[in-house]
Scaffold this motif. Structure first.
Motif, PDB file in Angstrom:
ATOM      1  N   MET A  64      46.863  -7.584  38.346  1.00 60.27           N
ATOM      2  CA  MET A  64      46.523  -7.285  39.732  1.00 60.27           C
ATOM      3  C   MET A  64      45.017  -7.172  39.950  1.00 60.27           C
ATOM      4  N   ALA A  65      44.260  -7.108  38.840  1.00 60.15           N
ATOM      5  CA  ALA A  65      42.806  -7.032  38.976  1.00 60.15           C
ATOM      6  C   ALA A  65      42.284  -8.276  39.692  1.00 60.15           C
ATOM      7  N   GLY A  66      42.900  -9.427  39.425  1.00 60.06           N
ATOM      8  CA  GLY A  66      42.503 -10.663  40.087  1.00 60.06           C
ATOM      9  C   GLY A  66      42.725 -10.612  41.581  1.00 60.06           C
ATOM     10  N   LEU A  67      43.809  -9.959  41.992  1.00 58.75           N
ATOM     11  CA  LEU A  67      44.112  -9.837  43.414  1.00 58.75           C
ATOM     12  C   LEU A  67      43.069  -8.967  44.113  1.00 58.75           C
ATOM     13  N   GLY A  68      42.680  -7.882  43.479  1.00 57.75           N
ATOM     14  CA  GLY A  68      41.670  -6.999  44.056  1.00 57.75           C
ATOM     15  C   GLY A  68      40.344  -7.723  44.233  1.00 57.75           C
ATOM     16  N   LYS A  69      39.983  -8.502  43.222  1.00 59.19           N
ATOM     17  CA  LYS A  69      38.746  -9.280  43.301  1.00 59.19           C
ATOM     18  C   LYS A  69      38.830 -10.308  44.428  1.00 59.19           C
ATOM     19  N   PHE A  70      39.992 -10.950  44.527  1.00 60.97           N
ATOM     20  CA  PHE A  70      40.203 -11.942  45.579  1.00 60.97           C
ATOM     21  C   PHE A  70      40.079 -11.302  46.963  1.00 60.97           C
ATOM     22  N   GLN A 124      36.053 -20.187  46.760  1.00 63.57           N
ATOM     23  CA  GLN A 124      37.262 -20.829  46.274  1.00 63.57           C
ATOM     24  C   GLN A 124      37.559 -20.346  44.860  1.00 63.57           C
ATOM     25  N   MET A 125      38.815 -19.985  44.627  1.00 66.35           N
ATOM     26  CA  MET A 125      39.243 -19.547  43.311  1.00 66.35           C
ATOM     27  C   MET A 125      40.050 -20.671  42.668  1.00 66.35           C
ATOM     28  N   PRO A 126      39.757 -20.986  41.424  1.00 61.27           N
ATOM     29  CA  PRO A 126      40.510 -22.056  40.751  1.00 61.27           C
ATOM     30  C   PRO A 126      42.003 -21.798  40.792  1.00 61.27           C
TER      31      PRO A 126
END
Length: 102
Positions: free
Chosen positions: A1-7, A97-99
């Protein structure tokens, strides 16, 4: 979920940048002329038309020629405004943009 927070943080930052760019585009003026300068159209980069100037001598021409020249100037102004707008917005979207997402 860390990726979601960053997003989500990136999305918020992008939204703020979009709002700032939209404000800047609203103040950036584009002027187009047609018919050898007989018709001048002023717009902003947000796509709002701000003014239309016609040479009084040009109005003595055939009505169809006058109308076509005005229409061409308006189209050119709209196209330029759209191009500037898209260029500025693409600068923002390319940053965020996120890969694997887009």
């Amino acid at each position: 979920m860390a990726g979601l927070g960053k997003f989500l943080k990136q999305a918020q930052k992008a939204q703020k940048q979009v709002e700032l760019v939209q404000q800047q585009l609203a103040t950036r003026e584009i002027e187009v002329s047609a018919g050898g300068g007989a018709v001048r159209v002023k717009a902003n980069a947000a796509g709002e038309f701000l003014g239309l100037t016609l040479d009084p001598e040009f109005l003595k021409e055939d009505a169809a020629v006058v109308a076509q020249t005005i229409l061409e100037a308006v189209k050119q102004a709209a196209a330029q405004a759209k191009a500037v707008n898209e260029e500025e917005m693409n600068k923002i979207t390319q940053q965020f943009q996120m890969p694997g997402l887009f």
